[in-house]
Design a protein around this motif. Structure first.
Motif, PDB file in Angstrom:
ATOM      1  N   HIS A  66      -4.982  -0.923  -2.649  1.00 51.66           N
ATOM      2  CA  HIS A  66      -4.772  -1.054  -1.283  1.00 51.66           C
ATOM      3  C   HIS A  66      -4.996  -1.318  -0.378  1.00 51.66           C
ATOM      4  CE1 HIS A  66      -2.832   0.900   1.978  1.00 51.66           C
ATOM      5  NE2 HIS A  66      -3.671   1.244   2.955  1.00 51.66           N
ATOM      6  N   TRP A  73       3.661   1.220  -1.931  1.00 47.22           N
ATOM      7  CA  TRP A  73       4.304   2.889  -2.067  1.00 47.22           C
ATOM      8  C   TRP A  73       4.479   2.111  -3.409  1.00 47.22           C
ATOM      9  CZ3 TRP A  73       9.097   2.930  -3.524  1.00 47.22           C
ATOM     10  CH2 TRP A  73      10.207   2.491  -2.313  1.00 47.22           C
ATOM     11  N   LEU A 118       1.898   8.541  -6.291  1.00 46.68           N
ATOM     12  CA  LEU A 118       0.558   7.572  -4.650  1.00 46.68           C
ATOM     13  C   LEU A 118       2.012   6.697  -4.365  1.00 46.68           C
ATOM     14  CD1 LEU A 118      -2.484   6.215  -5.881  1.00 46.68           C
ATOM     15  CD2 LEU A 118      -2.257   7.819  -4.045  1.00 46.68           C
ATOM     16  N   ALA A 119       3.268   7.356  -5.070  1.00 42.02           N
ATOM     17  CA  ALA A 119       4.244   6.348  -4.937  1.00 42.02           C
ATOM     18  C   ALA A 119       5.659   6.445  -3.937  1.00 42.02           C
ATOM     19  CB  ALA A 119       5.644   5.583  -5.511  1.00 42.02           C
ATOM     20  N   ALA A 121       3.715   8.294  -1.022  1.00 45.41           N
ATOM     21  CA  ALA A 121       2.819   8.259   0.016  1.00 45.41           C
ATOM     22  C   ALA A 121       3.630   7.668   1.276  1.00 45.41           C
ATOM     23  CB  ALA A 121       1.377   7.648   0.013  1.00 45.41           C
ATOM     24  N   THR A 128      -4.006  11.314   1.774  1.00 49.51           N
ATOM     25  CA  THR A 128      -3.409  10.975   1.021  1.00 49.51           C
ATOM     26  C   THR A 128      -3.377  10.597  -0.560  1.00 49.51           C
ATOM     27  OG1 THR A 128      -2.650   9.433   2.838  1.00 49.51           O
ATOM     28  CG2 THR A 128      -1.785   8.712   0.559  1.00 49.51           C
ATOM     29  N   ALA A 171       4.683  13.096  -6.362  1.00 51.64           N
ATOM     30  CA  ALA A 171       5.304  12.135  -5.401  1.00 51.64           C
ATOM     31  C   ALA A 171       6.530  12.317  -3.858  1.00 51.64           C
ATOM     32  CB  ALA A 171       6.196  11.402  -5.852  1.00 51.64           C
TER      33      ALA A 171
END
Length: 183
Positions: A66, A73, A118-119, A121, A128, A171
């Motif tokens: 990232h 995401w 994490l997708a 977020a 996060t 998620a």
């Protein structure tokens, strides 16, 4: 006078590792490749909490992707999907070769699950990352339905699907929390 053998020498070593001569041939290149991937390049050999070690490695990779490559995401969702097929194969081979249904040292499933978490977020910051890690580990350990039922599917598919579902739960919670501006 004979020397006494250490406890490690007396019992058969755990897979993978050197085996006494004549008990089993050394693993071939496909098995070694499966083992490398399924343990997420050795993270699964952590003496304490290998699943947490695999999740932490996945998180550190995600942070780098990232911060330095601009992953959003949806990139994490694509990354998890791309790794899923090889992960099913690697976990299946490793489980079969080790003679265990779901070897504790197989952590590729934690990597996929964390990336799926994490997708969800809405934005990326330290909260996060911490929330995704904590939520994924919570759902992975707690195993609410149908996570536990998915774990019963045989082979590499079952090894991975329970963590995929735990990642989906994480998620979802992360997404809802983000929509309410909680991070």
């Amino acid at each position: 006078m004979t020397k006494s053998k250490s406890s490690r020498e007396r019992s058969e070593p755990p897979f993978p590792g050197p085996r006494p001569v004549g008990t089993r041939p050394a693993p071939g290149p496909r098995t070694r490749s499966a083992l490398l991937l399924s343990t997420w390049f050795g993270c699964g050999y952590s003496p304490v909490a290998p699943g947490t070690a695999g999740s932490l490695a996945a998180l550190l990779i995600a942070i780098a992707l990232h911060e330095f490559a601009g992953f959003a995401w949806w990139h994490f969702l694509l990354l998890a999907a791309a790794v899923f097929g090889p992960a099913v194969w690697a976990a299946g081979v490793t489980a079969r070769e080790s003679g265990r249904k779901d070897p504790q040292f197989v952590v590729i499933d934690e990597v996929i699950g964390l990336w799926i978490a994490l997708a969800g977020a809405v934005s990326f910051n330290w909260i996060t990352y911490l929330a995704a890690f904590a939520l994924f580990r919570l759902f992975d350990i707690w195993k609410p339905p149908p996570v536990r039922q998915l774990e019963a599917i045989p082979g590499g598919l079952g090894i991975n699907l329970d963590d995929v579902m735990a990642g989906c739960y994480a998620a979802l919670v992360l997404f809802v929390a983000g929509r309410f501006n909680l991070y």
